[in-house]
Design a protein around this motif. Structure first.
Motif, mmCIF file in Angstrom:
data_model
loop_
_atom_site.group_PDB
_atom_site.id
_atom_site.type_symbol
_atom_site.label_atom_id
_atom_site.label_comp_id
_atom_site.label_asym_id
_atom_site.label_seq_id
_atom_site.Cartn_x
_atom_site.Cartn_y
_atom_site.Cartn_z
ATOM 1 N N UNK A 346 1.060 -1.679 -0.114
ATOM 2 C CA UNK A 346 -0.121 -0.476 -0.035
ATOM 3 C C UNK A 346 1.184 0.788 0.215
ATOM 4 N N UNK A 347 2.071 0.877 -0.384
ATOM 5 C CA UNK A 347 2.965 2.067 0.346
ATOM 6 C C UNK A 347 2.755 2.931 1.586
ATOM 7 N N UNK A 348 2.325 2.540 2.974
ATOM 8 C CA UNK A 348 2.755 2.519 4.208
ATOM 9 C C UNK A 348 3.298 1.888 5.084
ATOM 10 N N UNK A 349 4.687 3.039 4.818
ATOM 11 C CA UNK A 349 5.965 2.212 4.782
ATOM 12 C C UNK A 349 6.561 2.418 6.496
ATOM 13 N N UNK A 350 6.266 2.929 7.841
ATOM 14 C CA UNK A 350 5.947 3.405 8.781
ATOM 15 C C UNK A 350 4.865 1.934 8.843
ATOM 16 N N UNK A 351 3.691 1.888 9.268
ATOM 17 C CA UNK A 351 3.112 0.738 9.724
ATOM 18 C C UNK A 351 3.406 -0.436 8.783
ATOM 19 N N UNK A 352 4.376 -0.687 7.754
ATOM 20 C CA UNK A 352 4.409 -2.146 7.419
ATOM 21 C C UNK A 352 6.054 -2.603 8.226
ATOM 22 N N UNK A 353 6.950 -1.676 8.574
ATOM 23 C CA UNK A 353 8.035 -1.494 9.363
ATOM 24 C C UNK A 353 6.939 -1.991 10.680
ATOM 25 N N UNK A 354 6.288 -1.281 11.460
ATOM 26 C CA UNK A 354 6.094 -1.459 13.240
ATOM 27 C C UNK A 354 5.137 -3.057 12.896
ATOM 28 N N UNK A 355 4.642 -3.274 12.247
ATOM 29 C CA UNK A 355 3.804 -4.972 12.524
ATOM 30 C C UNK A 355 5.433 -6.266 11.701
ATOM 31 N N UNK A 356 5.399 -5.349 10.857
ATOM 32 C CA UNK A 356 6.633 -6.817 11.280
ATOM 33 C C UNK A 356 7.636 -6.805 11.710
ATOM 34 N N UNK A 357 8.013 -6.240 13.553
ATOM 35 C CA UNK A 357 8.998 -6.079 13.650
ATOM 36 C C UNK A 357 8.050 -6.320 14.810
ATOM 37 N N UNK A 379 12.334 -5.972 2.226
ATOM 38 C CA UNK A 379 11.539 -4.764 1.063
ATOM 39 C C UNK A 379 11.088 -3.521 0.822
ATOM 40 N N UNK A 380 10.417 -3.445 2.510
ATOM 41 C CA UNK A 380 10.385 -1.931 2.911
ATOM 42 C C UNK A 380 11.502 -1.079 2.920
ATOM 43 N N UNK A 381 12.281 -1.531 3.549
ATOM 44 C CA UNK A 381 14.302 -0.395 3.184
ATOM 45 C C UNK A 381 14.526 -0.297 1.946
ATOM 46 N N UNK A 382 14.823 -1.306 1.322
ATOM 47 C CA UNK A 382 14.568 -0.650 -0.310
ATOM 48 C C UNK A 382 13.676 0.231 -0.811
ATOM 49 N N UNK A 383 12.590 0.305 -0.499
ATOM 50 C CA UNK A 383 11.499 0.926 -1.412
ATOM 51 C C UNK A 383 12.031 2.421 -0.517
#
Length: 717
Positions: A346-357, A379-383
């Motif tokens: 979705x491009x919501x990378x902050x939320x993605x990192x929080x859920x991954x952790x 992937x999210x750090x790559x983007x």
């Protein structure tokens, strides 16, 4: 790869040999390569000889050196095309392979050639030493064969034997249950090779005569689920689907509660062209007792499917509902991983990192491997353009993996890092290596995805003017070979790859104006195959064919084809493809000079679809792609406004590579309109972004644009 000691042909092997026999019948010079174990060669020769009563196939010569092979080839040139010359290439290739490669033109002259390759090792030698000779083939047959089993003596069974068999069946059931439990633990630890080996051994015992009770069918189906799941994690998707079909066949007709649950679970894990199979998911929902409130797996898989098709809002809601009712720790942790992947998509990378952790912590609590979350984190750090961080995360995952096939995704991202840093050849080389290792590991999905990523990065490098004149022709040869190897190694069931490979080749050929007719022929072939055998690929195939028709200036045909793509995307509930088809329709209408009211209506439809995805990233990428495809002087829609809108969305994510591209696109539009100063104001910050993050793929091209306008490109070291 041929079975060790194989001496009997399988049905698929005979079908491969039928193609060669039919070609021999035509009477022209035919060059046929047959890759098989030496033990299977007599059976192949016997079959071909029996098939064709009008020809003679001699015992294959086994040249000891290059001179012997050259003599054989020279003599074969003097013979008529209806005669057949057979010979064997050694496993290691060596001087014989070098001679074949050097004198490859003689393959096409005189007698037909039947060339036996020594299995997988021989194919590797052919690819490395005999690449040019390989291109002179007409046909390639890859034979697997069946190794014979010792005969079983059948006699009268005593009462003691009958009781012993019953005790054995009970033991098999107990062992199967234990294997299932251990397999699940191994899968949670990503020990996929051991899990597959264990579950397959248990599965084989249920194939024996006598294991026919309903309870046996339930256990068999559960073991099939475990094997299929493990294969899916290793990207062996065709094999996974075949195992699912075996389980469904065994459980068919059984109606107990446990049997129905086992059937639904198998349906939910069945692979499709883009992940889970939509038809199987809906069939699972119709299984009695399969209501989503009763069977949480249905919610989990629907969440995955919505994510892949671009319905990101619905995917988020579905995964949240699943987490609210799922009690199993490992399954909940995997769902959180999928939430992280969803937010990334979705491009919501902050939320993605929080859920991954959160997922890492949840996986650790359930004694599962935290590596499940490494891919989404990388992937999210790559983007975000944090390439060093992405590399550390992804490299750690690949080093910790117990088999390469389980980290294909991570290895592909690492190859992408090299390309984005400007080291194009290293990235391309890594992708070719992944493709080869995937073939060796039996990973059809890994093989295809590495090839598809290679096409994606070749397209980016071509747009950045970073390719040499030989790169695209070489890549086309690579794709032709990859398709042949995929067909030989994995067959044509399921039919996905017989459609995907022509589509990928067509995208490459479309980059070369002189090969656009060939690209159109391939995309039409892929579309015809999709309509005949795989409806879920029709939206993509029609969209790509429509895009090629736009390039060819055949706008009316393009609009008709894109209408098919849009209709098929609606039928398949595939929002991502629906938006892409609508975007290209706007482009075709503009280029064909259609009325503004018609263009406005289609643009409104596109906006509605993008809004329904619930995905800022899908929206931004479509707006940017639309801006880049429109003539710069267009006013409806306005490409400059589209690029600026995309820039705002990408900046919020943040997604630096696309931020820069949005600025560059706006600069291109302004320059085409005669506003050189305005273009320079866009180009400079675009170059600064690339420099700051070390995204050097497009940097030289952008530097040149700035230089030509007399500006100074200020990078950040």
């Amino acid at each position: 790869m041929s079975a060790p000691g194989a001496t009997r042909l399988l049905r698929r092997d005979r079908a491969e040999l039928d193609r060669i026999a039919l070609a021999f019948r035509e009477g022209r010079t035919v060059v046929a390569f047959v890759a098989c174990a030496a033990s299977l060669r007599p059976a192949a020769l016997e079959y071909l000889r029996e098939y064709g009563k009008t020809w003679v196939i001699p015992e294959p010569a086994e040249p000891a050196d290059g001179a012997e092979l050259l003599t054989l080839l020279v003599e074969a040139v003097k013979k008529p095309s209806r005669e057949i010359v057979a010979f064997v290439i050694p496993k290691d290739g060596g001087p014989v392979m070098n001679t074949l490669n050097l004198h490859r033109e003689k393959l096409r002259e005189g007698a037909s050639k039947l060339v036996f390759i020594e299995g997988a090792e021989g194919m590797a030698a052919l690819r490395s030493q005999g690449r040019d000779a390989y291109t002179f083939r007409d046909l390639l047959a890859y034979l697997n064969g069946e190794a014979p089993l010792p005969p079983v003596e059948v006699g009268e069974e005593s009462e003691e034997l009958i009781h012993a068999r019953e005790r054995y069946r009970r033991a098999v059931r107990e062992q199967g249950a234990a294997a299932w439990e251990l397999g699940e633990k191994l899968r949670s630890r990503r020990q996929f090779v051991e899990a597959e080996r264990l579950l397959r051994r248990a599965l084989e015992q249920y194939d024996e005569e006598g294991m026919t009770h309903e309870e046996d069918a339930e256990h068999y189906a559960n073991l099939c689920y475990g094997v299929a799941s493990t294969l899916g994690h290793r990207s062996s998707e065709a094999q996974s689907l075949q195992i699912v079909r075996r389980g469904l066949k065994r459980i068919e007709g059984h109606t107990s509660e446990h049997a129905l649950a086992a059937r639904a679970d198998l349906l939910l894990i069945a692979e499709g062209a883009y992940g889970r199979n939509r038809n199987y998911i809906h069939e699972a929902a119709r299984v009695p007792g399969g209501d989503e409130h009763v069977r949480p797996n249905l919610l989990f898989v629907f969440g995955q499917w919505h994510m892949r098709t671009g319905n990101h809002g619905e995917a988020g809601r579905t995964l949240s509902r699943y987490l609210a009712i799922e009690e199993h720790q490992f399954n909940s942790a995997l769902a959180i991983v999928h939430q992280a992947e969803l937010y990334t998509a979705m491009g919501k990378l902050s939320s993605a990192e929080a859920r991954a952790r959160v997922a890492v912590e949840a996986l650790s609590r359930s004694a599962a491997s935290p590596l499940y979350a490494h891919g989404p984190l990388g992937e999210l750090f790559f983007l975000r353009g944090e390439l060093d961080s992405a590399e550390r995360i992804l490299d750690a995952a690949t080093r910790a993996a117990m088999c390469d096939a389980s980290v294909t995704r991570e290895r592909i991202f690492l190859a992408g890092l090299s390309a984005e840093r400007g080291d194009i050849e290293s990235g391309f080389s890594a992708l070719r290596d992944i493709a080869q290792k995937s073939i060796d590991a039996g990973s059809d999905g890994g093989h295809y995805r590495s090839v598809a990523t290679l096409v994606e990065f070749l397209t980016k490098a071509h747009a950045a003017c970073r390719l040499s004149p030989d790169d695209l022709p070489r890549a086309d040869d690579d794709l032709t070979l990859a398709e042949d190897l995929s067909r030989a190694a994995f067959g044509t069931d399921p039919p996905w790859y017989t459609i995907f490979f022509p589509l990928r080749r067509s995208e490459l050929l479309a980059l070369r104006p002189e090969r656009l007719p060939d690209a159109l022929a391939l995309s039409q072939l892929a579309l015809d195959r999709a309509r005949a055998s795989c409806a879920e690929i029709v939206p993509e195939a029609a969209r790509i064919h429509g895009q090629h028709l736009i390039l060819a200036g055949r706008y009316d045909e393009a609009l008709a084809t894109l209408a098919l793509a849009e209709s098929a995307a609606r039928e398949e509930e595939y929002l991502r493809e629906l938006a892409a088809a609508q975007r290209l329709t706007v482009v075709a209408l503009v280029l064909a000079g259609h009325p503004a009211s018609e263009i406005e209506a289609r643009l409104t439809a596109l906006r509605q679809t993008l809004e329904s995805t619930g995905s800022p990233r899908i929206t931004a990428e479509n707006l940017l792609d639309l801006a880049r495809a429109l003539p710069p002087t267009t006013t409806l829609p306005e490409p400059l406004a589209l690029a600026d809108e995309a820039l705002e969305l990408f900046t919020e994510m943040p997604y630096p590579a696309k931020e820069s591209l949005s600025l560059e696109t706006a600069g291109d539009v302004l320059l085409a309109r005669g506003d050189a100063e305005g273009a320079l104001r866009r180009y400079k910050p675009a170059f600064q972004i690339l420099s700051r993050y070390g995204l050097l793929l497009r940097a030289p091209l952008l530097q040149g644009k700035i230089d030509r306008l007399g500006g100074v490109a200020e990078g950040v070291s």
